[in-house]
Design a protein around this motif. Sequence first.
Motif, PDB file in Angstrom:
ATOM      1  N   UNK A  84       0.790  -1.225   0.000  1.00 33.61           N
ATOM      2  CA  UNK A  84       0.000   0.000   0.000  1.00 33.61           C
ATOM      3  C   UNK A  84       0.819   1.270   0.000  1.00 33.61           C
ATOM      4  N   UNK A  85       2.150   1.153  -0.039  1.00 34.63           N
ATOM      5  CA  UNK A  85       3.041   2.314  -0.049  1.00 34.63           C
ATOM      6  C   UNK A  85       3.935   2.191  -1.280  1.00 34.63           C
ATOM      7  N   UNK A 125       8.920   4.909   6.018  1.00 34.23           N
ATOM      8  CA  UNK A 125       9.205   6.267   6.508  1.00 34.23           C
ATOM      9  C   UNK A 125       9.638   7.129   5.315  1.00 34.23           C
ATOM     10  N   UNK A 126       8.655   7.534   4.540  1.00 35.99           N
ATOM     11  CA  UNK A 126       8.913   8.206   3.280  1.00 35.99           C
ATOM     12  C   UNK A 126       9.638   9.524   3.389  1.00 35.99           C
ATOM     13  N   UNK A 233      12.119   2.046 -11.349  1.00 32.77           N
ATOM     14  CA  UNK A 233      10.783   2.199 -10.741  1.00 32.77           C
ATOM     15  C   UNK A 233      10.883   2.924  -9.408  1.00 32.77           C
ATOM     16  N   UNK A 234      11.970   2.685  -8.664  1.00 34.15           N
ATOM     17  CA  UNK A 234      12.154   3.403  -7.405  1.00 34.15           C
ATOM     18  C   UNK A 234      12.358   4.893  -7.657  1.00 34.15           C
ATOM     19  N   UNK A 235      13.197   5.236  -8.618  1.00 32.87           N
ATOM     20  CA  UNK A 235      13.424   6.651  -8.914  1.00 32.87           C
ATOM     21  C   UNK A 235      12.133   7.338  -9.348  1.00 32.87           C
ATOM     22  N   UNK A 236      11.296   6.616 -10.095  1.00 31.68           N
ATOM     23  CA  UNK A 236       9.998   7.172 -10.486  1.00 31.68           C
ATOM     24  C   UNK A 236       9.116   7.408  -9.253  1.00 31.68           C
ATOM     25  N   UNK A 237       9.157   6.484  -8.298  1.00 34.22           N
ATOM     26  CA  UNK A 237       8.360   6.635  -7.070  1.00 34.22           C
ATOM     27  C   UNK A 237       8.857   7.821  -6.251  1.00 34.22           C
ATOM     28  N   UNK A 238      10.171   8.023  -6.202  1.00 33.57           N
ATOM     29  CA  UNK A 238      10.708   9.186  -5.480  1.00 33.57           C
ATOM     30  C   UNK A 238      10.277  10.476  -6.166  1.00 33.57           C
ATOM     31  N   UNK A 239      10.315  10.487  -7.498  1.00 38.16           N
ATOM     32  CA  UNK A 239       9.922  11.674  -8.251  1.00 38.16           C
ATOM     33  C   UNK A 239       8.453  12.030  -8.028  1.00 38.16           C
ATOM     34  N   UNK A 240       7.640  11.035  -7.800  1.00 34.57           N
ATOM     35  CA  UNK A 240       6.203  11.264  -7.610  1.00 34.57           C
ATOM     36  C   UNK A 240       5.872  11.709  -6.184  1.00 34.57           C
ATOM     37  N   UNK A 241       6.817  11.504  -5.272  1.00 35.29           N
ATOM     38  CA  UNK A 241       6.555  11.855  -3.874  1.00 35.29           C
ATOM     39  C   UNK A 241       6.631  13.361  -3.688  1.00 35.29           C
TER      40      UNK A 241
END
Length: 243
Positions: A84-85, A125-126, A233-241
């Motif tokens: 869920x995260x 812990x985003x 995919x991780x870098x994309x998730x960081x960019x979206x945060x």
Amino acid sequence: MITWQDEAALLSTRAFGETSLIIEVFSATHGRHAGVVRGGTSRKVAPILQPGAQLAVTWKARLDSHLGTFIVEPIRSRASAAMGDRLALAGLNAVCAILSNVLPEREEHGALYDRTIALLDLLGQGDVWPLAYLRWEQALLDEMGFGLDLSRCAVRGVNEDLAFVSPRTGRAVSRDAAGEWANRLLPLPPVLVGRGDASNDQILMALTTTGYFIEQRLMRSLGDKPVPAARARLLDAIARQVD
């Protein structure tokens, strides 16, 4: 019979026969190590064997060169922190995939193991995880022999106004020394040396630089293997945060 016991993080699983799994773990004293879990697909065992899980493992084999078998006991699961995260799930998958691809089999890397466990324990812990991941990539490069030397300018020896990294040497270059070669160098955002803004934009810029050395130095040294797609995919998730 050869036997050892250790604590380890689960990196990956794959089917082996009808009811068993081959698992790959990362432990402090035995490094990346594979073995068979008999009955690993059962309702009792399968929920334990999720990527990132912390396990107590016992490995047994008749000869050290054999694949061997694992007996596993759960210590803690990290799946709940990732479900869920988007960022946590992408981070968990990236760390496990990178380690599976770059660690030499059965080679001890105790310092990197400690850094990895500390990073995995921060899942969910985003607000702190992207920076912790950047530091982990830097530690990974150090451990694998491709560490960056960002202490002073490779050209003039100064430790001021460092703005770039040489893609050839991994050493810092000052803005003044870069001159007309600046467009051929990699960025050196202050966050890469522990200073300045630790926003996600700055972290992503720093990960562009560490990513270059992972792809062009580390992965090429392993037979020109591709960087696991999980990192992108991780870098994309960081960019979206949202910062």
